[in-house]
Design an enzyme around this catalytic site. Sequence first.
Site, mmCIF file in Angstrom:
data_model
loop_
_atom_site.group_PDB
_atom_site.id
_atom_site.type_symbol
_atom_site.label_atom_id
_atom_site.label_comp_id
_atom_site.label_asym_id
_atom_site.label_seq_id
_atom_site.Cartn_x
_atom_site.Cartn_y
_atom_site.Cartn_z
ATOM 1 N N ILE A 30 -8.481 2.316 -3.392
ATOM 2 C CA ILE A 30 -9.164 1.475 -4.389
ATOM 3 C C ILE A 30 -10.577 1.180 -3.873
ATOM 4 O O ILE A 30 -10.776 0.890 -2.685
ATOM 5 C CB ILE A 30 -8.392 0.141 -4.607
ATOM 6 C CG1 ILE A 30 -6.892 0.390 -4.925
ATOM 7 C CG2 ILE A 30 -9.064 -0.694 -5.696
ATOM 8 C CD1 ILE A 30 -6.583 1.095 -6.221
ATOM 9 N N SER A 49 0.867 -1.191 0.000
ATOM 10 C CA SER A 49 0.000 0.000 0.000
ATOM 11 C C SER A 49 0.897 1.232 0.000
ATOM 12 O O SER A 49 1.993 1.202 0.577
ATOM 13 C CB SER A 49 -0.875 0.015 1.255
ATOM 14 O OG SER A 49 -1.465 1.291 1.411
ATOM 15 N N ALA A 78 2.612 0.050 9.235
ATOM 16 C CA ALA A 78 3.790 -0.746 9.617
ATOM 17 C C ALA A 78 3.748 -2.116 8.952
ATOM 18 O O ALA A 78 4.780 -2.639 8.503
ATOM 19 C CB ALA A 78 3.857 -0.899 11.137
ATOM 20 N N TYR A 115 -1.408 -0.509 10.473
ATOM 21 C CA TYR A 115 -1.598 -0.934 9.074
ATOM 22 C C TYR A 115 -0.389 -0.507 8.238
ATOM 23 O O TYR A 115 0.152 -1.291 7.458
ATOM 24 C CB TYR A 115 -2.895 -0.325 8.524
ATOM 25 C CG TYR A 115 -3.188 -0.679 7.082
ATOM 26 C CD1 TYR A 115 -3.633 -1.951 6.731
ATOM 27 C CD2 TYR A 115 -3.028 0.267 6.064
ATOM 28 C CE1 TYR A 115 -3.906 -2.279 5.404
ATOM 29 C CE2 TYR A 115 -3.297 -0.047 4.736
ATOM 30 C CZ TYR A 115 -3.730 -1.326 4.406
ATOM 31 O OH TYR A 115 -3.997 -1.642 3.091
HETATM 32 N N1 LIG Z 1 -8.788 -1.040 -1.111
HETATM 33 C C1 LIG Z 1 -7.782 -0.231 -0.948
HETATM 34 O O1 LIG Z 1 -7.941 1.013 -0.972
HETATM 35 C C2 LIG Z 1 -6.392 -0.768 -0.765
HETATM 36 C C3 LIG Z 1 -5.323 0.136 -0.831
HETATM 37 C C4 LIG Z 1 -4.027 -0.327 -0.646
HETATM 38 C C5 LIG Z 1 -3.804 -1.668 -0.416
HETATM 39 N N2 LIG Z 1 -4.859 -2.539 -0.344
HETATM 40 C C6 LIG Z 1 -4.539 -3.943 -0.063
HETATM 41 O O2 LIG Z 1 -5.077 -4.753 -1.087
HETATM 42 C C7 LIG Z 1 -5.370 -6.050 -0.563
HETATM 43 C C8 LIG Z 1 -6.805 -6.435 -0.926
HETATM 44 O O3 LIG Z 1 -7.669 -5.477 -0.336
HETATM 45 P P1 LIG Z 1 -9.175 -5.236 -0.812
HETATM 46 O O4 LIG Z 1 -9.362 -3.789 -0.855
HETATM 47 O O5 LIG Z 1 -9.491 -6.063 -1.974
HETATM 48 O O6 LIG Z 1 -9.930 -5.788 0.501
HETATM 49 P P2 LIG Z 1 -11.319 -6.564 0.680
HETATM 50 O O7 LIG Z 1 -12.280 -6.192 -0.384
HETATM 51 O O8 LIG Z 1 -11.698 -6.360 2.108
HETATM 52 O O9 LIG Z 1 -10.907 -8.090 0.445
HETATM 53 C C9 LIG Z 1 -10.009 -8.703 1.337
HETATM 54 C C10 LIG Z 1 -9.797 -10.143 0.903
HETATM 55 O O10 LIG Z 1 -8.885 -10.748 1.824
HETATM 56 C C11 LIG Z 1 -9.434 -11.981 2.264
HETATM 57 N N3 LIG Z 1 -8.964 -12.296 3.608
HETATM 58 C C12 LIG Z 1 -8.799 -11.451 4.661
HETATM 59 N N4 LIG Z 1 -8.364 -12.138 5.733
HETATM 60 C C13 LIG Z 1 -8.243 -13.424 5.344
HETATM 61 C C14 LIG Z 1 -7.847 -14.629 6.001
HETATM 62 N N5 LIG Z 1 -7.478 -14.636 7.290
HETATM 63 N N6 LIG Z 1 -7.850 -15.785 5.295
HETATM 64 C C15 LIG Z 1 -8.232 -15.811 3.989
HETATM 65 N N7 LIG Z 1 -8.605 -14.706 3.324
HETATM 66 C C16 LIG Z 1 -8.625 -13.542 3.996
HETATM 67 C C17 LIG Z 1 -10.931 -11.802 2.183
HETATM 68 O O11 LIG Z 1 -11.538 -13.061 1.994
HETATM 69 P P3 LIG Z 1 -12.706 -13.701 2.918
HETATM 70 O O12 LIG Z 1 -13.533 -12.578 3.422
HETATM 71 O O13 LIG Z 1 -13.421 -14.645 1.991
HETATM 72 O O14 LIG Z 1 -11.957 -14.423 3.976
HETATM 73 C C18 LIG Z 1 -11.079 -10.960 0.916
HETATM 74 O O15 LIG Z 1 -11.096 -11.795 -0.224
HETATM 75 C C19 LIG Z 1 -5.109 -5.972 0.938
HETATM 76 O O16 LIG Z 1 -3.828 -6.494 1.217
HETATM 77 C C20 LIG Z 1 -5.143 -4.484 1.211
HETATM 78 O O17 LIG Z 1 -4.390 -4.121 2.347
HETATM 79 C C21 LIG Z 1 -6.141 -2.122 -0.525
#
Ligand SMILES: NC(=O)c1ccc[n+]([C@@H]2O[C@H](COP(=O)([O-])OP(=O)(O)OC[C@H]3O[C@@H](n4cnc5c(N)ncnc54)[C@H](OP(=O)(O)O)[C@@H]3O)[C@@H](O)[C@H]2O)c1
Length: 241
Positions: A182, A136, A151, A149
């Site tokens: 995103i 991120s 860190a 987060y």
């Molecule tokens: N959205 C943003 O603005 C943004 C910005 C920078 C970085 N990111 C990073 O991008 C990545 C994806 O984020 P996102 O925005 O797509 O989030 P999201 O829509 O909340 O999706 C998170 C995903 O992670 C899975 N997950 C979480 N904990 C888990 C566990 N213990 N075991 C298995 N699966 C797990 C969830 O699956 P289940 O619910 O099915 O378990 C879900 O598929 C993350 O690493 C996040 O930090 C996001």
Amino acid sequence: MLSNKVAIITGATKGIGKAISQLFCQSNAVVYGIGRNQDNLNELSELYHNFHPINADICDTSQTKNIFTSIYKEQGHIDILINNAGIMSDSLIGMISDEQIFNMFQTNVFSVIQFTQMASRFMKKQKSGSIINIASIIGVHGNAGQSVYSATKGAVISFTKSAAKELSSYGIRVNAIAPGIINTDLISNVPEDKLAKRISQIQLGRIGQPIDVANTALFLATDMSGYITGQIINVDGLAIL
Ligand SMILES: NC(=O)c1ccc[n+]([C@@H]2O[C@H](COP(=O)([O-])OP(=O)(O)OC[C@H]3O[C@@H](n4cnc5c(N)ncnc54)[C@H](OP(=O)(O)O)[C@@H]3O)[C@@H](O)[C@H]2O)c1
């Protein structure tokens, strides 16, 4: 673009991981998608014959330790690992609980290291592989209320750089994508005024979509990026924080 490639994607059930899974399936990869929401896994399996659902908690090593061995036995190779699953729980310093610290580090960092170890054992044998970690821009710039987060994402960035150095002699590339803001469920709890401020800082003038990150993951997964390793690629529409 990914014919005959075997990809393992964590957090495949929604948001960025779902977009990557869909794009990789459309690009003819054999995709093993990990998540805990069975309905969402079923939805992808119904849409794509080349999507293989794995219902597992990435923090539970008793559930994850055999995943790589079984896939390798089934397919004979593991080409791509996307460490995407992540959680975000904001608190000001002084209010952060031990549980928040532990859960975020376990999901966002420990699992990335554990999955990289498991994948690299097989990738080393075949002398090829692409590992892509979703970090991120907050891991680089920091943000008030997101010290833990940030860190965890900073740790993912430094782990990526070290892993790239260590694994390059085996033909394994390790890169990270640092998304900006995103449009996924992850940001659904961000207050409207804070979200509006963050979007106003984006020079391209719009919030990012999961497909923006997925397209970059596709590039890093293919041989088109064959001479790129140890890099952190911002996908943030040029956010001036
Ligand atoms: N959205 C943003 O603005 C943004 C910005 C920078 C970085 N990111 C990073 O991008 C990545 C994806 O984020 P996102 O925005 O797509 O989030 P999201 O829509 O909340 O999706 C998170 C995903 O992670 C899975 N997950 C979480 N904990 C888990 C566990 N213990 N075991 C298995 N699966 C797990 C969830 O699956 P289940 O619910 O099915 O378990 C879900 O598929 C993350 O690493 C996040 O930090 C996001």
